[in-house]
Design a protein around this motif. Structure first.
Motif, mmCIF file in Angstrom:
data_model
loop_
_atom_site.group_PDB
_atom_site.id
_atom_site.type_symbol
_atom_site.label_atom_id
_atom_site.label_comp_id
_atom_site.label_asym_id
_atom_site.label_seq_id
_atom_site.Cartn_x
_atom_site.Cartn_y
_atom_site.Cartn_z
ATOM 1 N N GLN A 126 59.184 2.078 21.306
ATOM 2 C CA GLN A 126 58.405 2.863 20.356
ATOM 3 C C GLN A 126 57.398 3.721 21.118
ATOM 4 N N ILE A 127 56.934 4.749 20.470
ATOM 5 C CA ILE A 127 55.940 5.628 21.076
ATOM 6 C C ILE A 127 54.616 5.437 20.355
ATOM 7 N N LEU A 128 53.579 5.209 21.135
ATOM 8 C CA LEU A 128 52.225 5.106 20.609
ATOM 9 C C LEU A 128 51.491 6.373 21.027
ATOM 10 N N ARG A 129 51.195 7.226 20.043
ATOM 11 C CA ARG A 129 50.478 8.465 20.346
ATOM 12 C C ARG A 129 49.016 8.159 20.603
ATOM 13 N N LEU A 130 48.499 8.735 21.660
ATOM 14 C CA LEU A 130 47.103 8.564 22.031
ATOM 15 C C LEU A 130 46.327 9.807 21.603
ATOM 16 N N PRO A 131 45.003 9.752 21.595
ATOM 17 C CA PRO A 131 44.214 10.902 21.134
ATOM 18 C C PRO A 131 44.529 12.177 21.912
ATOM 19 N N LEU A 132 44.578 13.281 21.174
ATOM 20 C CA LEU A 132 44.854 14.595 21.733
ATOM 21 C C LEU A 132 43.773 14.960 22.743
#
Length: 86
Positions: free
Chosen positions: A4-10
């Protein structure tokens, strides 16, 4: 096994935006050789992930609800003061 992909803050630096991410590899069946974690770390680095977490547990990634964005403004009333100046 799931990846899975965990998006981190932009992140934005000097006008360049980057959306960092981490890989979450869950429901892993442990093997005797222990090759999975080093191989996943190499894979994560090759694709630009900030990190990888490998676990035999189930991990549920909950994405935050995005704000409602108005991508257009209706322009059906041509009698508004703004429209008169056009």
């Amino acid at each position: 096994m799931r990846i899975q992909i965990l998006r981190l803050p932009l992140m934005e630096l000097g006008g360049v935006s980057e959306e960092p991410f981490a890989l979450i590899v869950d429901q892993v069946q442990r093997d005797d050789n222990g090759w999975l974690e080093p191989a996943m770390a190499v894979f994560a680095e090759q694709i630009g992930a900030r990190g990888v977490w490998v676990t035999d547990q189930t991990v549920e990634i909950v994405e935050p609800e995005l704000p409602h964005v108005v991508d257009h403004v209706p322009f059906d009333d041509l009698t508004t003061p703004y429209a008169e100046g056009m």
